[in-house]
Write a protein that holds these residues in place. Structure first.
Motif, short mmCIF file in Angstrom:
data_model
loop_
_atom_site.label_atom_id
_atom_site.label_comp_id
_atom_site.label_asym_id
_atom_site.label_seq_id
_atom_site.Cartn_x
_atom_site.Cartn_y
_atom_site.Cartn_z
N ALA A 85 42.74 39.74 46.38
CA ALA A 85 43.32 40.53 45.28
C ALA A 85 44.10 41.74 45.78
O ALA A 85 45.27 41.95 45.39
CB ALA A 85 42.20 40.96 44.33
N GLU A 108 39.85 45.20 51.03
CA GLU A 108 39.43 46.09 49.94
C GLU A 108 40.40 47.25 49.87
O GLU A 108 41.18 47.48 50.79
CB GLU A 108 38.01 46.63 50.26
CG GLU A 108 36.98 45.56 50.52
CD GLU A 108 36.78 44.65 49.32
OE1 GLU A 108 36.77 45.18 48.19
OE2 GLU A 108 36.66 43.42 49.51
N PRO A 127 45.97 40.56 39.88
CA PRO A 127 44.89 40.23 40.81
C PRO A 127 43.56 40.88 40.46
O PRO A 127 42.52 40.43 40.93
CB PRO A 127 45.41 40.73 42.16
CG PRO A 127 46.88 40.69 42.02
CD PRO A 127 47.15 41.05 40.60
N PHE A 128 43.59 41.93 39.62
CA PHE A 128 42.33 42.60 39.30
C PHE A 128 41.54 41.86 38.23
O PHE A 128 40.44 42.24 37.88
CB PHE A 128 42.60 44.04 38.85
CG PHE A 128 43.21 44.81 39.97
CD1 PHE A 128 42.43 45.16 41.06
CD2 PHE A 128 44.56 45.10 39.98
CE1 PHE A 128 42.99 45.83 42.12
CE2 PHE A 128 45.12 45.76 41.06
CZ PHE A 128 44.34 46.12 42.12
N PHE A 129 42.13 40.76 37.72
CA PHE A 129 41.42 39.98 36.71
C PHE A 129 40.93 38.67 37.31
O PHE A 129 41.06 37.61 36.72
CB PHE A 129 42.34 39.75 35.50
CG PHE A 129 42.74 41.03 34.84
CD1 PHE A 129 41.92 41.61 33.87
CD2 PHE A 129 43.90 41.71 35.21
CE1 PHE A 129 42.26 42.82 33.28
CE2 PHE A 129 44.25 42.92 34.63
CZ PHE A 129 43.43 43.48 33.65
N GLY A 130 40.42 38.75 38.53
CA GLY A 130 39.79 37.58 39.15
C GLY A 130 40.79 36.58 39.73
O GLY A 130 42.00 36.84 39.78
N TYR A 131 40.26 35.46 40.16
CA TYR A 131 41.04 34.47 40.90
C TYR A 131 42.24 33.94 40.12
O TYR A 131 43.33 33.81 40.71
CB TYR A 131 40.12 33.32 41.32
CG TYR A 131 40.73 32.48 42.40
CD1 TYR A 131 40.99 33.02 43.66
CD2 TYR A 131 41.06 31.15 42.15
CE1 TYR A 131 41.57 32.24 44.63
CE2 TYR A 131 41.64 30.38 43.13
CZ TYR A 131 41.91 30.93 44.37
OH TYR A 131 42.49 30.17 45.33
N PRO A 132 42.08 33.63 38.80
CA PRO A 132 43.28 33.14 38.09
C PRO A 132 44.41 34.17 38.12
O PRO A 132 45.59 33.80 38.18
CB PRO A 132 42.77 32.91 36.66
CG PRO A 132 41.28 32.84 36.77
CD PRO A 132 40.90 33.69 37.93
N GLY A 133 44.04 35.46 38.09
CA GLY A 133 45.05 36.50 38.15
C GLY A 133 45.82 36.47 39.46
O GLY A 133 47.03 36.70 39.49
N VAL A 134 45.11 36.19 40.56
CA VAL A 134 45.79 36.09 41.86
C VAL A 134 46.82 34.97 41.84
O VAL A 134 47.93 35.11 42.35
CB VAL A 134 44.75 35.87 42.99
CG1 VAL A 134 45.45 35.54 44.29
CG2 VAL A 134 43.87 37.11 43.16
N SER A 168 48.14 42.51 45.44
CA SER A 168 48.61 43.62 44.65
C SER A 168 49.54 44.52 45.47
O SER A 168 50.58 44.97 44.98
CB SER A 168 47.38 44.41 44.17
OG SER A 168 47.72 45.28 43.15
#
Lengths: 202, 202, 202, 202
Positions: free
Chosen positions: C102, D32, C160-167, C106
């Motif tokens: 993530a 991170e 990316p901060f909304f988990g794997y689907p976001g990535v 980002s």
């Protein structure tokens, strides 16, 4: 064949060679003065190699002034010279990091020798491509400086096998040759100056 | 669209590719002769790759002489070629450091193949952009050398899977192709020479 | 002020950026097929970044065609753009080696955004330096593609901060923007073509 | 002697120096946010060094506009300047990775000082090679900015030995000098503008 593109490519390769050598100066782990002191062999070999590559760039530049037509032979002789010059970062890093051990010093001398040989081959290819280029043939006819360099390189390759004093002889010779060539090659400039036409083109 | 800036950018990328390959020659830990001996596979793959990139630079240069107008298609076909060429340092380092293991050799062959394919695409894009460029169409019409190279690459990709002798066949083929192309592409030079106007512009 | 030297310097920096990214493809330890498979995230991020830098080189080239006078402002806006582009190798390597985690994704989006912002600043500096350059002002007046890109970058930074689907959304958006820009900027070409004088100079 | 080839070589070296500094931004192990935070000293020193090299490129460019004839002295003074500039990636990486420890900061100041000294030597070599170049002699006659910079560098070298506050003084001074030089050298532009002939050549 396009001389300016060969010059541009050679300039690019030489600029990269001279600059990536600095990557051999690795960031020290600590941050004390002794780190800087410990760095001196790498710094010293960097300075000498910077001089060598700078001298070759300078000589290459002078040499190209006499070229009017780039043949296939010149092109490959030029790439051959760039190949040996591209080994400078490797032998520079090795000589420095090993604190000028015998084998790396000998390899450094070998690369310096092969660059000189490759340069001579390039000069011959230029003369062969242009038989009217008696300028260059004249200018480099009795090449005292070139012959002295080759003799010095041969001693610099052999000397490290005779113990520590030999390594010092080798280092001094390699430095002396670099300093000797710092004076730009006035032979070509002088001959070019004699015939005004050639120099006015540049 | 500005042809000279595309040439300058390509020259820059090729100069960097050919030079950063030397960074794969990592400074040895020790300083004995056996370190130099241990280096021979990396050195050998470096020499071959230096030849390949040198040949592509040379061919690219010849090819550009026939271009009069840079279209968007030529520009992207050129970047595509540079992309595959930029993988040479990676496969060179891997083939050398693995002492010519099967998978790295096969990958090397694949990158060499893709460069040849990308070069063909670039040639086609140039012909398409300038229908009057029958020169290039003529010159590369019956492309024996090109077809031989592609056949050799295909064998070089497959051979390493048939054990150690296959790896040797692969290495010999890749070297043979490089040597075959050392002779500059006289086809384009010949056709250019036939029509004086084009060559006098350069 | 000399436009061609600014172009040459920018070309040099862009050629180096696009080429040193390949150094992130580190030589694998082993020599099995699984090493190549393991390499795919680094290879994929390399391909996308190669496209991005290629697109910027192409756009930069088109943009420079409209410049007649290099002011101090243009020069620093250009260096500012080169600065953000120079961070591509870093985020490319990080995104690839972390297998598109993530935070690196980002950061990649952020660098892409800042390049777009820096490009916009450069366009404005060029328009400001030459008030008669209504060509460029016209051509980039309603900049749909530019605005879409910035929106996509903002989503790519946040997703990316909304988990794997976001990535995955982030990766798809960054790829989509690159593909959208593959089509060269015909706006400037079209306007330049309309006034013959400007284009005939190049 | 060919001025444009010296410019091209210098541009190449400067483009490489400014770009390889980014290699000091090593790919973090983890992924991170704290990795990005941990990176800030390296990023900060990268930004400052990018400014320094950008400023030298800019000043070098302006300086070359006044040169009409490249002597051997100018050539070696130019290489001498490139040598000191080539040490920027090393001190940048060290200062950043050591989180601005005293010795690396002092070394950074020393390299900045030597670049300024080398630049002054280059200016003198240019004036000496062309006695009619009173333009440059006039323009740089009372060099307040140059003298201020050298004083700042000297303090920046010494200050880190007086504990942590000294390091901060050193960092602020080095940043202030960079910002002071962001304003391009209008002295030469002004004098060049006064005599129309010289500037119209470029």
């Amino acid at each position: 064949m396009n001389k300016s593109r060969m010059e541009a490519f050679s300039d690019g390769v030489l600029a990269i060679i001279i600059t990536i050598m600095v990557l051999e100066l690795r960031t020290p782990e600590g941050h004390e003065w002794r780190e800087v002191v410990r760095l001196w062999p790498v710094l010293l070999s960097y300075v000498i190699s910077f001089l060598y590559v700078g001298i070759y760039w300078n000589s290459h530049h002078h040499l190209m002034l006499t070229v009017h037509r780039v043949s296939g032979g010149i092109l490959w002789a030029n790439l051959h010279l760039l190949f040996w010059l591209s080994l400078f970062p490797f032998v520079t890093g090795w000589a420095g990091e090993s604190h000028f051990a015998a084998v790396p010093m000998s390899c450094y001398g070998f690369v310096a020798l092969m660059c000189a040989v490759a340069y001579t081959i390039l000069v011959r290819a230029i003369i062969r491509a242009d038989v009217s280029n008696h300028l260059l043939a004249d200018a480099t006819g009795r090449d005292l400086k070139g012959n002295l360099s080759i003799a010095a390189y041969l001693v610099a390759i052999a000397a490290p096998f005779f113990g520590y004093p030999g390594v010092i002889v080798s280092g001094l010779l390699l430095t002396a040759v670099a300093l000797m060539w710092l004076i730009p090659d006035r032979r070509i400039e002088r001959v070019l100056a004699r015939e005004g036409g050639a120099s006015s083109k540049h």
